[in-house]
Design a protein around this motif. Structure first.
Motif, short mmCIF file in Angstrom:
data_model
loop_
_atom_site.label_atom_id
_atom_site.label_comp_id
_atom_site.label_asym_id
_atom_site.label_seq_id
_atom_site.Cartn_x
_atom_site.Cartn_y
_atom_site.Cartn_z
N HIS A 19 1.10 -0.80 0.03
CA HIS A 19 0.15 -0.12 -0.18
C HIS A 19 0.90 1.24 -0.11
CE1 HIS A 19 0.17 -1.58 4.65
NE2 HIS A 19 0.73 0.24 4.46
N HIS A 20 2.40 1.09 0.13
CA HIS A 20 2.62 2.62 0.13
C HIS A 20 3.89 2.57 -0.98
CE1 HIS A 20 2.44 3.77 4.55
NE2 HIS A 20 2.91 2.61 4.95
N ILE A 21 3.13 1.43 -1.93
CA ILE A 21 4.10 1.82 -3.65
C ILE A 21 2.97 2.35 -4.25
CG2 ILE A 21 4.87 0.40 -5.62
CD1 ILE A 21 6.24 -1.42 -3.50
N THR A 22 2.90 3.18 -4.62
CA THR A 22 2.08 3.93 -5.79
C THR A 22 1.79 4.13 -6.48
OG1 THR A 22 3.61 6.31 -5.87
CG2 THR A 22 2.61 6.23 -3.76
N GLY A 23 2.78 3.22 -7.46
CA GLY A 23 3.03 3.32 -8.50
C GLY A 23 4.53 2.77 -9.10
N VAL A 24 4.63 2.30 -10.54
CA VAL A 24 5.79 2.28 -11.10
C VAL A 24 5.55 3.20 -12.25
CG1 VAL A 24 6.63 0.64 -12.91
CG2 VAL A 24 5.57 -0.19 -10.91
N ALA A 25 7.25 3.73 -12.24
CA ALA A 25 7.99 4.34 -13.04
C ALA A 25 7.86 3.89 -14.81
CB ALA A 25 7.75 5.52 -12.33
N SER A 26 8.10 4.20 -15.44
CA SER A 26 9.04 3.85 -16.95
C SER A 26 10.11 5.27 -16.92
CB SER A 26 7.92 3.91 -17.93
OG SER A 26 9.13 3.43 -18.70
N LEU A 27 11.59 4.77 -16.64
CA LEU A 27 12.19 5.57 -16.75
C LEU A 27 13.37 4.62 -17.49
CD1 LEU A 27 13.29 6.40 -12.78
CD2 LEU A 27 11.71 7.69 -15.35
N ARG A 28 13.27 5.96 -18.92
CA ARG A 28 14.42 5.28 -19.55
C ARG A 28 14.29 4.15 -19.83
NH1 ARG A 28 16.39 9.34 -16.82
NH2 ARG A 28 17.22 8.00 -15.77
N GLY A 29 13.16 3.41 -20.30
CA GLY A 29 13.20 1.21 -20.43
C GLY A 29 13.02 0.37 -19.26
N ALA A 30 13.24 1.56 -18.14
CA ALA A 30 13.51 0.34 -17.05
C ALA A 30 12.20 0.95 -16.16
CB ALA A 30 14.28 0.32 -16.31
N SER A 31 11.22 -0.30 -15.41
CA SER A 31 10.47 -0.11 -14.48
C SER A 31 10.83 0.09 -13.76
CB SER A 31 9.45 -1.49 -14.33
OG SER A 31 8.77 -1.50 -15.43
N VAL A 32 10.63 1.57 -12.11
CA VAL A 32 11.12 1.33 -11.66
C VAL A 32 9.92 1.68 -10.00
CG1 VAL A 32 12.43 2.96 -10.12
CG2 VAL A 32 12.98 2.92 -12.30
N PRO A 33 9.85 1.08 -9.15
CA PRO A 33 8.66 0.85 -8.85
C PRO A 33 8.81 2.66 -7.52
CG PRO A 33 10.09 -0.41 -7.54
CD PRO A 33 10.60 -0.19 -8.58
N VAL A 34 7.41 2.90 -7.53
CA VAL A 34 7.69 4.04 -6.35
C VAL A 34 6.93 4.31 -5.62
CG1 VAL A 34 6.81 6.73 -6.48
CG2 VAL A 34 7.58 5.58 -8.85
N ILE A 35 7.97 4.42 -3.80
CA ILE A 35 7.12 4.54 -2.57
C ILE A 35 6.52 5.68 -1.63
CG2 ILE A 35 8.28 3.53 -0.18
CD1 ILE A 35 10.15 2.08 -1.11
N ASP A 36 5.95 5.78 -1.50
CA ASP A 36 5.18 7.04 -1.10
C ASP A 36 6.23 7.37 0.51
OD1 ASP A 36 3.76 9.23 0.57
OD2 ASP A 36 2.03 8.26 0.81
N LEU A 37 7.02 7.91 0.84
CA LEU A 37 7.94 8.07 1.72
C LEU A 37 7.33 8.50 2.94
CD1 LEU A 37 10.40 7.48 2.96
CD2 LEU A 37 11.45 9.56 2.14
N ARG A 38 6.57 9.80 2.85
CA ARG A 38 5.06 10.12 3.75
C ARG A 38 4.36 9.02 4.07
NH1 ARG A 38 4.26 14.34 0.13
NH2 ARG A 38 4.62 16.07 0.75
N GLY A 39 3.92 8.07 3.77
CA GLY A 39 3.28 7.14 4.07
C GLY A 39 3.83 6.04 4.58
N ALA A 40 5.24 5.77 4.47
CA ALA A 40 5.69 5.27 4.45
C ALA A 40 6.38 4.86 6.21
CB ALA A 40 7.25 4.36 3.59
N ILE A 41 6.38 5.60 6.76
CA ILE A 41 6.92 6.40 7.43
C ILE A 41 6.44 6.67 9.03
CG2 ILE A 41 9.67 7.41 7.36
CD1 ILE A 41 9.42 10.09 6.55
N GLY A 42 4.92 6.92 8.40
CA GLY A 42 3.92 7.17 9.10
C GLY A 42 3.46 8.25 9.03
N PHE A 43 3.56 9.43 8.39
CA PHE A 43 3.26 10.17 8.25
C PHE A 43 2.11 10.34 7.34
CE2 PHE A 43 6.69 13.95 8.21
CZ PHE A 43 7.10 13.64 9.58
#
Length: 315
Positions: free
Chosen positions: A57-81
């Motif tokens: 639930h803290h992974i907001t989605g996947v970004a495509s960067l120069r052909g690579a799929s990069v998971p994106v983590i919501d750092l706010r939510g991950a540390i309890g903000f």
């Protein structure tokens, strides 16, 4: 923001000098957070994200960067903000490399880079308890006032999202060494309690006796205390496994100090870090570490311990 990072050659000049660079950013309107520049690949505006069904639930989605799929983590939510206010419209993505994987951290405003020394980096107050997500704190001047900078324990964040397997693969254990391994001492030096727990859980399966220190200065004081007590430290310890980045004294400076102490210089030192391998190959040679391991690889940790024991038994 593309020019915010230094080259590897420039970064290596900081190593052995007990210095570091921190990338400062905000998650809300007030507090300033930081991570080590060594672990940052780039900082970009948030691209379109693809939602992935069933992901954490803290992974907001996947970004495509120069052909690579990069998971994106919501750092706010991950540390309890809590989620940002609607008027907090600035969002940035810090692309990092930890433990041989690439991920992005969704943050707010990205400020600047500061160059400082590890002696200016302090552990979190003991009264902060164990539930926080910090490895250290420091201070920067802001509007002629000293502002607290909180350095995120990214390894703890990742460990709560990605399950790390500490089991040892079949065929890795050398049964001929198992009896000789039991009770031998290994010193783990790491400011992340999560990282120490991972290494301890792995090596305890060999029957090794695990000792722990939270930073390089604490470890150096302990080692010197042992020599003052008349202990032959290189014989007492099978090996020392140290992180690179730590408050007060980093792993490179710790190794440098060990190599320049006649009573400690033969201690077997393994650098175990989430920093990139290409960077650390140069650093291992520069400061005199015996081995380098990228976190977190249980099988390789076991192999290093076994290789070291073979060397000890052969001499």
């Amino acid at each position: 923001m593309s020019g915010v990072l230094n080259s590897v050659d420039q970064r290596t000049n900081l190593v052995g000098e007990n210095r570091l660079e921190l990338l400062l950013f905000r998650l809300n309107s007030r507090q300033i957070f930081a991570i080590n520049v060594f672990k940052v690949r780039e900082v970009i505006k948030v691209p379109p994200l693809t939602k992935m069904p069933g992901c954490h639930h803290h992974i907001t989605g996947v970004a495509s960067l120069r052909g690579a799929s990069v998971p994106v983590i919501d750092l706010r939510g991950a540390i309890g903000f809590p989620p940002p206010h609607e008027d907090d419209i600035e969002h940035n993505l810090i692309i990092t490399e930890y433990n041989r994987s690439i991920q992005g951290f969704l943050v707010g405003q990205v400020r600047n880079i500061v160059n400082t020394t590890w002696t200016e980096i302090q552990p979190p107050p003991k009264t902060a308890g164990r539930a926080h997500y910090l490895t250290a704190i420091t201070h920067v001047k802001e509007n002629d006032l000293q502002a607290i900078v909180e350095i995120i324990d990214v390894e703890k964040v990742l460990a709560e999202i990605i399950e790390y397997d500490v089991s040892i693969s079949e065929g890795v254990l050398d049964e001929d060494l198992s009896a000789q391994m039991v009770g031998r001492n290994v010193l783990i030096v790491d400011d992340s309690s999560t990282a120490r727990s991972q290494v301890k859980a792995c090596l305890s399966q060999l029957g090794l006796n695990i000792l722990e220190c939270c930073d390089g200065l604490e470890a150096l004081k302990l080692l010197k205390q042992w020599t003052e007590e008349g202990k032959d430290v290189p014989r007492e310890l099978l090996l020392m496994i140290t992180d690179a980045e730590m408050p007060e004294m980093d792993g490179y400076k710790l190794t440098y100090e060990i190599r320049n102490d006649p009573k400690l210089k033969d201690l077997y030192v393994t650098l175990n870090t989430s920093l990139s391998g290409s960077f650390n190959d140069a650093m291992v040679k520069k400061v005199g570490c015996d081995r380098f391991i990228s976190k977190f690889q249980p099988d390789l940790l076991v192999q290093v311990a076994q290789d070291r024991l073979r060397d000890v038994l052969s001499n």
